[in-house]
Write a protein that holds these residues in place. Structure first.
Motif, PDB file in Angstrom:
ATOM      1  N   CYS A  31       0.833  -1.209   0.000  1.00 11.27           N
ATOM      2  CA  CYS A  31       0.000   0.000   0.000  1.00 11.27           C
ATOM      3  C   CYS A  31       0.866   1.257   0.000  1.00 11.27           C
ATOM      4  O   CYS A  31       0.545   2.235  -0.685  1.00 11.27           O
ATOM      5  N   ALA A  32       1.961   1.233   0.743  1.00 19.15           N
ATOM      6  CA  ALA A  32       2.864   2.389   0.760  1.00 19.15           C
ATOM      7  C   ALA A  32       3.413   2.656  -0.634  1.00 19.15           C
ATOM      8  O   ALA A  32       3.445   3.803  -1.094  1.00 19.15           O
ATOM      9  N   ALA A  33       3.822   1.611  -1.334  1.00 21.41           N
ATOM     10  CA  ALA A  33       4.358   1.780  -2.688  1.00 21.41           C
ATOM     11  C   ALA A  33       3.302   2.340  -3.632  1.00 21.41           C
ATOM     12  O   ALA A  33       3.592   3.213  -4.456  1.00 21.41           O
ATOM     13  N   GLN A  34       2.080   1.855  -3.525  1.00 24.01           N
ATOM     14  CA  GLN A  34       1.013   2.344  -4.401  1.00 24.01           C
ATOM     15  C   GLN A  34       0.744   3.827  -4.198  1.00 24.01           C
ATOM     16  O   GLN A  34       0.377   4.541  -5.123  1.00 24.01           O
ATOM     17  N   LYS A  35       0.951   4.307  -2.992  1.00 22.48           N
ATOM     18  CA  LYS A  35       0.650   5.711  -2.691  1.00 22.48           C
ATOM     19  C   LYS A  35       1.825   6.647  -2.959  1.00 22.48           C
ATOM     20  O   LYS A  35       1.640   7.742  -3.485  1.00 22.48           O
ATOM     21  N   ILE A  36       3.047   6.232  -2.582  1.00 22.28           N
ATOM     22  CA  ILE A  36       4.138   7.215  -2.597  1.00 22.28           C
ATOM     23  C   ILE A  36       5.301   6.915  -3.541  1.00 22.28           C
ATOM     24  O   ILE A  36       6.141   7.788  -3.754  1.00 22.28           O
ATOM     25  N   ALA A  37       5.369   5.713  -4.109  1.00 23.30           N
ATOM     26  CA  ALA A  37       6.469   5.430  -5.042  1.00 23.30           C
ATOM     27  C   ALA A  37       6.252   6.207  -6.338  1.00 23.30           C
ATOM     28  O   ALA A  37       5.130   6.282  -6.842  1.00 23.30           O
ATOM     29  N   PRO A  38       7.315   6.794  -6.886  1.00 22.19           N
ATOM     30  CA  PRO A  38       7.152   7.509  -8.161  1.00 22.19           C
ATOM     31  C   PRO A  38       6.824   6.551  -9.292  1.00 22.19           C
ATOM     32  O   PRO A  38       7.059   5.341  -9.194  1.00 22.19           O
ATOM     33  N   ILE A  39       6.287   7.092 -10.372  1.00 20.31           N
ATOM     34  CA  ILE A  39       5.896   6.308 -11.541  1.00 20.31           C
ATOM     35  C   ILE A  39       6.818   6.670 -12.703  1.00 20.31           C
ATOM     36  O   ILE A  39       7.088   7.850 -12.942  1.00 20.31           O
ATOM     37  N   CYS A  40       7.308   5.650 -13.407  1.00 20.64           N
ATOM     38  CA  CYS A  40       8.179   5.869 -14.561  1.00 20.64           C
ATOM     39  C   CYS A  40       7.422   6.677 -15.618  1.00 20.64           C
ATOM     40  O   CYS A  40       6.296   6.339 -15.983  1.00 20.64           O
ATOM     41  N   ASP A  41       8.052   7.740 -16.104  1.00 20.38           N
ATOM     42  CA  ASP A  41       7.429   8.593 -17.108  1.00 20.38           C
ATOM     43  C   ASP A  41       7.397   7.957 -18.495  1.00 20.38           C
ATOM     44  O   ASP A  41       6.792   8.515 -19.410  1.00 20.38           O
ATOM     45  N   ASN A  42       7.996   6.789 -18.645  1.00 19.99           N
ATOM     46  CA  ASN A  42       7.942   6.093 -19.931  1.00 19.99           C
ATOM     47  C   ASN A  42       6.968   4.911 -19.890  1.00 19.99           C
ATOM     48  O   ASN A  42       6.024   4.867 -20.653  1.00 19.99           O
ATOM     49  N   CYS A  43       7.192   3.972 -18.977  1.00 21.83           N
ATOM     50  CA  CYS A  43       6.381   2.747 -18.970  1.00 21.83           C
ATOM     51  C   CYS A  43       5.301   2.726 -17.894  1.00 21.83           C
ATOM     52  O   CYS A  43       4.516   1.785 -17.825  1.00 21.83           O
ATOM     53  N   GLN A  44       5.272   3.721 -17.044  1.00 24.53           N
ATOM     54  CA  GLN A  44       4.275   3.882 -15.987  1.00 24.53           C
ATOM     55  C   GLN A  44       4.323   2.819 -14.889  1.00 24.53           C
ATOM     56  O   GLN A  44       3.356   2.654 -14.141  1.00 24.53           O
ATOM     57  N   CYS A  45       5.446   2.100 -14.757  1.00 25.54           N
ATOM     58  CA  CYS A  45       5.555   1.167 -13.638  1.00 25.54           C
ATOM     59  C   CYS A  45       5.963   1.945 -12.379  1.00 25.54           C
ATOM     60  O   CYS A  45       6.494   3.048 -12.451  1.00 25.54           O
ATOM     61  N   ARG A  46       5.700   1.365 -11.217  1.00 30.34           N
ATOM     62  CA  ARG A  46       6.129   1.970  -9.953  1.00 30.34           C
ATOM     63  C   ARG A  46       7.633   1.767  -9.822  1.00 30.34           C
ATOM     64  O   ARG A  46       8.154   0.684 -10.079  1.00 30.34           O
ATOM     65  N   ILE A  47       8.327   2.818  -9.418  1.00 31.56           N
ATOM     66  CA  ILE A  47       9.780   2.740  -9.248  1.00 31.56           C
ATOM     67  C   ILE A  47      10.063   2.398  -7.789  1.00 31.56           C
ATOM     68  O   ILE A  47       9.911   3.240  -6.908  1.00 31.56           O
ATOM     69  N   LEU A  48      10.462   1.152  -7.558  1.00 32.56           N
ATOM     70  CA  LEU A  48      10.711   0.685  -6.198  1.00 32.56           C
ATOM     71  C   LEU A  48      12.194   0.656  -5.862  1.00 32.56           C
ATOM     72  O   LEU A  48      12.552   0.486  -4.703  1.00 32.56           O
ATOM     73  N   GLY A  49      13.043   0.813  -6.855  1.00 30.28           N
ATOM     74  CA  GLY A  49      14.485   0.870  -6.633  1.00 30.28           C
ATOM     75  C   GLY A  49      14.956   2.313  -6.732  1.00 30.28           C
ATOM     76  O   GLY A  49      14.193   3.247  -6.522  1.00 30.28           O
ATOM     77  N   HIS A  50      16.209   2.478  -7.094  1.00 30.08           N
ATOM     78  CA  HIS A  50      16.771   3.824  -7.194  1.00 30.08           C
ATOM     79  C   HIS A  50      16.221   4.609  -8.369  1.00 30.08           C
ATOM     80  O   HIS A  50      15.966   5.791  -8.268  1.00 30.08           O
ATOM     81  N   GLY A  51      16.058   3.957  -9.498  1.00 29.15           N
ATOM     82  CA  GLY A  51      15.556   4.650 -10.675  1.00 29.15           C
ATOM     83  C   GLY A  51      16.514   5.730 -11.155  1.00 29.15           C
ATOM     84  O   GLY A  51      17.645   5.847 -10.678  1.00 29.15           O
ATOM     85  N   LEU A  52      16.057   6.515 -12.111  1.00 27.25           N
ATOM     86  CA  LEU A  52      16.848   7.599 -12.693  1.00 27.25           C
ATOM     87  C   LEU A  52      15.962   8.833 -12.809  1.00 27.25           C
ATOM     88  O   LEU A  52      14.740   8.720 -12.917  1.00 27.25           O
ATOM     89  N   GLN A  53      16.607  10.002 -12.808  1.00 26.93           N
ATOM     90  CA  GLN A  53      15.859  11.249 -12.911  1.00 26.93           C
ATOM     91  C   GLN A  53      16.585  12.199 -13.845  1.00 26.93           C
ATOM     92  O   GLN A  53      17.806  12.311 -13.807  1.00 26.93           O
ATOM     93  N   ALA A  54      15.819  12.910 -14.685  1.00 28.23           N
ATOM     94  CA  ALA A  54      16.382  13.915 -15.583  1.00 28.23           C
ATOM     95  C   ALA A  54      15.316  14.965 -15.887  1.00 28.23           C
ATOM     96  O   ALA A  54      14.180  14.616 -16.214  1.00 28.23           O
ATOM     97  N   ASP A  55      15.680  16.207 -15.749  1.00 25.48           N
ATOM     98  CA  ASP A  55      14.776  17.316 -16.057  1.00 25.48           C
ATOM     99  C   ASP A  55      13.397  17.146 -15.424  1.00 25.48           C
ATOM    100  O   ASP A  55      12.368  17.387 -16.066  1.00 25.48           O
ATOM    101  N   GLY A  56      13.368  16.696 -14.181  1.00 20.25           N
ATOM    102  CA  GLY A  56      12.106  16.545 -13.469  1.00 20.25           C
ATOM    103  C   GLY A  56      11.303  15.313 -13.818  1.00 20.25           C
ATOM    104  O   GLY A  56      10.197  15.130 -13.326  1.00 20.25           O
ATOM    105  N   GLN A  57      11.840  14.454 -14.674  1.00 19.45           N
ATOM    106  CA  GLN A  57      11.163  13.214 -15.039  1.00 19.45           C
ATOM    107  C   GLN A  57      11.828  12.043 -14.318  1.00 19.45           C
ATOM    108  O   GLN A  57      13.039  12.056 -14.072  1.00 19.45           O
TER     109      GLN A  57
END
Length: 77
Positions: A31-57
Motif C-alpha cells: 500500500c505504501a508503494a502504491q501511494k508514494i512510489a514515483p511512476i516511470c514517465d515512460n512505462c508507468q511502472c512503480r519505481i521501487l528501486g533507485h531509478g533515474l531522474q532527468a529534467d524533473g522526469q
C-alpha cells in the motif's frame, strides 16, 4: 489501531511514513508503494528501486530514459 489510507484496513500493526512533509499511514509495504512510489514517465511502472531522474522526469531504468530522449543516463553496474 490505525487505518491504512490506501486500502482502509484497520490494522494493529499499521505504520507511519513521513515523506515530503506529510505523514502517511499504511498497513503494508504494498500500500505504501502504491501511494508514494514515483511512476516511470515512460512505462508507468512503480519505481521501487533507485531509478533515474532527468529534467524533473523519473525513469525506472536507462532503457526508459533513452526512450524519452535521455541518452546520457545509464544504469549502474
Amino acid at each position: 489501531m490505525a487505518v491504512c489510507e490506501v486500502c482502509k484496513n484497520d490494522y494493529e500493526l499499521a505504520f507511519e511514513v513521513r515523506a515530503a512533509g506529510a505523514v502517511h499511514v499504511f498497513d503494508s509495504i504494498e500500500c505504501a508503494a502504491q501511494k508514494i512510489a514515483p511512476i516511470c514517465d515512460n512505462c508507468q511502472c512503480r519505481i521501487l528501486g533507485h531509478g533515474l531522474q532527468a529534467d524533473g522526469q523519473f525513469f525506472c531504468c536507462a532503457h526508459c530514459a533513452r526512450e524519452q530522449g535521455f541518452a546520457r543516463l545509464v544504469d549502474h553496474a
